[in-house]
Structures are given as C-alpha cells and as structure tokens.
Design a protein around this motif. Sequence first.
Motif, mmCIF file in Angstrom:
data_model
loop_
_atom_site.group_PDB
_atom_site.id
_atom_site.type_symbol
_atom_site.label_atom_id
_atom_site.label_comp_id
_atom_site.label_asym_id
_atom_site.label_seq_id
_atom_site.Cartn_x
_atom_site.Cartn_y
_atom_site.Cartn_z
ATOM 1 N N GLY A 140 117.694 15.840 -7.602
ATOM 2 C CA GLY A 140 118.759 15.950 -8.602
ATOM 3 C C GLY A 140 119.277 14.614 -9.082
ATOM 4 O O GLY A 140 119.967 14.545 -10.100
ATOM 5 N N ALA A 141 118.965 13.509 -8.380
ATOM 6 C CA ALA A 141 119.459 12.193 -8.790
ATOM 7 C C ALA A 141 118.563 11.589 -9.860
ATOM 8 O O ALA A 141 117.347 11.748 -9.849
ATOM 9 N N LEU A 142 119.192 10.882 -10.823
ATOM 10 C CA LEU A 142 118.452 10.141 -11.840
ATOM 11 C C LEU A 142 118.172 8.717 -11.377
ATOM 12 O O LEU A 142 117.229 8.082 -11.818
ATOM 13 N N GLN A 143 119.034 8.200 -10.514
ATOM 14 C CA GLN A 143 118.881 6.854 -9.986
ATOM 15 C C GLN A 143 119.663 6.771 -8.676
ATOM 16 O O GLN A 143 120.745 7.340 -8.549
ATOM 17 N N VAL A 144 119.091 6.084 -7.694
ATOM 18 C CA VAL A 144 119.750 5.906 -6.398
ATOM 19 C C VAL A 144 119.640 4.442 -6.010
ATOM 20 O O VAL A 144 118.547 3.884 -5.993
ATOM 21 N N ALA A 152 126.260 1.950 1.691
ATOM 22 C CA ALA A 152 126.827 2.674 0.544
ATOM 23 C C ALA A 152 125.727 2.873 -0.487
ATOM 24 O O ALA A 152 124.764 2.103 -0.536
ATOM 25 N N GLN A 153 125.863 3.915 -1.302
ATOM 26 C CA GLN A 153 124.882 4.176 -2.354
ATOM 27 C C GLN A 153 125.590 4.514 -3.658
ATOM 28 O O GLN A 153 126.644 5.156 -3.665
ATOM 29 N N LEU A 154 124.986 4.033 -4.747
ATOM 30 C CA LEU A 154 125.416 4.407 -6.093
ATOM 31 C C LEU A 154 124.376 5.380 -6.624
ATOM 32 O O LEU A 154 123.180 5.079 -6.614
ATOM 33 N N VAL A 155 124.834 6.545 -7.063
ATOM 34 C CA VAL A 155 123.912 7.588 -7.500
ATOM 35 C C VAL A 155 124.290 8.039 -8.909
ATOM 36 O O VAL A 155 125.472 8.217 -9.221
ATOM 37 N N ALA A 156 123.279 8.210 -9.753
ATOM 38 C CA ALA A 156 123.489 8.760 -11.093
ATOM 39 C C ALA A 156 122.968 10.193 -11.126
ATOM 40 O O ALA A 156 121.847 10.462 -10.688
ATOM 41 N N VAL A 157 123.806 11.106 -11.604
ATOM 42 C CA VAL A 157 123.381 12.500 -11.760
ATOM 43 C C VAL A 157 123.825 12.999 -13.133
ATOM 44 O O VAL A 157 124.766 12.473 -13.719
ATOM 45 N N LYS A 158 123.136 14.005 -13.619
ATOM 46 C CA LYS A 158 123.558 14.658 -14.852
ATOM 47 C C LYS A 158 124.362 15.901 -14.482
ATOM 48 O O LYS A 158 123.900 16.734 -13.697
ATOM 49 N N GLU A 207 126.289 11.890 -17.888
ATOM 50 C CA GLU A 207 125.579 11.137 -16.860
ATOM 51 C C GLU A 207 126.652 10.426 -16.028
ATOM 52 O O GLU A 207 127.356 9.565 -16.526
ATOM 53 N N VAL A 208 126.794 10.832 -14.784
ATOM 54 C CA VAL A 208 127.898 10.372 -13.937
ATOM 55 C C VAL A 208 127.369 9.456 -12.843
ATOM 56 O O VAL A 208 126.455 9.834 -12.093
ATOM 57 N N PHE A 209 127.928 8.238 -12.759
ATOM 58 C CA PHE A 209 127.587 7.302 -11.692
ATOM 59 C C PHE A 209 128.720 7.312 -10.674
ATOM 60 O O PHE A 209 129.861 7.006 -11.018
#
Length: 457
Positions: A140-144, A152-158, A207-209
């Motif tokens: 489900g992630a667009l970018q991790v 820590a992780q930054l994740v982009a999801v729609k 698109e939420v980061f």
Amino acid sequence: MKIIILGAGQVGGTLAEHLASEANDITVVDTDGDRLRDLGDRLDIRTVQGRGSFPTVLRQAGADDADMLVAVTNSDETNMVACQVAYTLFHTPTKIARVREAAYLTRAGLFDNEAIPVDVLISPEQVVTHYIKRLIEHPGALQVIDFADGKAQLVAVKAYHGGPLVGQQLRQLRSHMPNVDTRVAAIFRRDRPIKPQGDTVIEADDEVFFIAAKAHIRAVMGELRSIDETNKRVVIAGGGQIGERLAEAIESRYQVKIIEKSPARCRHLSDNLESTVVLQGSASDRDLMLEENIAEADIFLALTNDDEANIMSSLLAKRLGARKVMTLINNPAYVDLVQGGEIDIAISPQLATIGTLLAHVRRGDIVSVHSLRRGAAEAIEAIAHGDSKSSKVIGKGIGEIALPHGTTIGAIIRADEVLIAHDHTVIEAGDHVILFVVDKKYIRDVEKLFHVGLSFF
C-alpha cells in the motif's frame, strides 16, 4: 561549492540539474558533445568534452581547486581511476564514485586512500534493491524511507475512499490512535502541496506523507487506507543485477519467481539462488504468464534494462490479474506518464540514487537526503550541533524556529527514542532532526539552520 561531475548520462544530468539550481559552481565532463550541449543549453553550468580520467581533462574542468569530484560515468574503471588521479594530482577533498560491479564492492580495503582513494561509493543496484524491498514489506505504500538506521520511517500513501480518516480533520488522528504518535509531514492534492494543519481535511486520492516510529507505521497506514493483504507471491521480470539481488534479499520470506530471456543468465540464477524459481522466457509472452498463474501474484516487478519492455509486460501482468505492479523506468520523462494508472509504482533508479549523492553535497551535518515525488520535494535528516548560543535550533521549541516556507519538522531521533515533532518539543545537541522540504529553492535556508556559529568554537 565547486563540484566536477564526470558523466552526463541520466544520473550525472539529474545531479547537475539539482545542484545548478542551488548556487553551486558545476562543471560536467563527458565524451559525448551532444549530451553536453543539451545540458549546457538547459542549465547554468560549464561543460568540458573529454575522458574524465585524464589529468589534462580534469585540470581543464577546474580540479586544481575543486571541492568535490562525482564520478558517475558508465564505466566503473573510469570512475575509480578518476578518483585516483584527483587524489594524487589535485588533492580533491571529497571523491564520490559510482561502482556497479559486485566483484569490486566485495573486496575489503580496496577503496582506502592507500589503494583506490574513494570517499563515498555509490552502487545504484544496491540502492534500488533496498528501495524495492521496503515497498514489498509495506503493502500500500508509494514510498518508504528509513531514518536513523530505520528507527523512524517516512511513508507515502494514497488515501482511498473508505479509509477511517478520509473526510475528517488531521487532529482526529490522535483520537483514532491514542497510543500511537505520528505526524503528517505533507499532503499533495492533485500534484499541489498542502501544508498540513490540525483543521486540514484529508480527501480521497490525497498523497499523504507521514512519519512515525517503525513499529507504528502499519497502524497509521490503516487509518489512511484499507490495509492491503500481506504480500506472499512475487514475480520478477528480468534477472539482471537488480532482479538477482532482490530475489536473494527476499526469497527466504516470499515465494519468488524470476522470468529471464537469456539461457546463460538463467543457469547463473539457478546456481546462485536458494529457493527462487527461475523461468526462461519473456514476460511479454501472454501464454507464459497465464501458465505461471500471474493472476495469483501479489506483486509483479518489471526490472529489465528496457523501459518499453518493462511498461508493456507490466500492463500485461495487470490486465491478467496481478494485484500490484511496479516498473523500473530509466527515462525520467516516462515516470509521471505511467505511475498511478495501470502501473501502481514507477521506480526511477536515478531519483533513488540521487538522494545518496545529495547527502554528501549538502552543507551542515546532513546525514541523508531523499528525493520525493520524482524530485519535487526532499526529506532531510540533519544533526543539530553546538549550543543555544551558537545554533539557531538548539534549546528552542519547534514552534519557535523560523522554518523556511513550506518546510516542516516531522520527528526528532534522540539516542534510541523517536520523538514526533510538536510545537513544544525542544531540540537538543546531537538530535537527528527529520525535515520535509516541499519547495527545494529553500534548501539552502534549511542547511543554514544547522550551521554552527563561530561562538561555538
């Protein structure tokens, strides 16, 4: 900063484009005059035609007083020799080389100053393999993106219709998950950035980061979209270096198949992989795909060197029922064209690699830089040094810091603790600060925040 870039290909050209817009003195060296003319017409840079490993060419490019040499030609040997020449003849302080061949990368001590003096090694295949592996691990992630060694992780999801938070204000995230601390660093709506505030309402297709401690990522994703089923079956088209490395990295946890055209390469893969099933053939062969039950695949990855072949095989796999398709795209112009339609994620090796290079070019103590949204934004991990007198950030609450326009602080990593940023959170010396920069023209202002004043010395 005076930087010489050897190689005007995709990586060299993209790096020059990033750096030329940030008031650096850039010279690009390549043997291809047409490429250099194209770059010179578009960017405010110097160009020199010639072999980057030749001392005369390096001197012509300004190696006598260059701060950094970035060797990213298509030849590992040219890149290594150029670093040796820059070290021996010109005493260049920082030398970065792209080295692809695993036979070089596995030799301990080869890249010391006493041998081949390379300060930073870049292996695109390793970077891209790690990038794809994280996407497989987070359905489900667009970018991790990992920070502070994965703490820590930054994740982009729609955000999708039906997600618990869609149609609600961001401040309600805390009431939905009282035991999980997270922060939304940025929202892109119809390709335009929106600064997230408490009363911002999340809409479907945003698109939420967001940033959170690694253990909380899956819980936050569930608030923004329905959690995808766990990935089990992975089909890889292309058994080159990236395909082989990825299969090796994930075959102990997933059912992996590789489709590869070359009989010799198939034999090599069969000999070197443990449980991966190796199939000789083309991923564009509809009969083969049906025979191998592509409809049951959780992820189809097209990882050959041919963009068009990757796109066509991905479209076929999706049409035949593969749940999710990811496609390696070398031509940046194609990335925006294909992502988000039939193809779920387009992976650009250039943009994945460029962040590694940028971390060594940024001023201040920048640990890592990650290119987001095809280079439109950046996530930066910086270390705060000094004290309250010499630093613009130490001893201040986040709400007191004059951040550049469009910049947010998402989290602070202090020792082994992940602190999600709130206005009252005070930055201390040694903190790793995670910043999200929507408008890259403010990068220099962000770097200046983490410079230490003279009073510290």
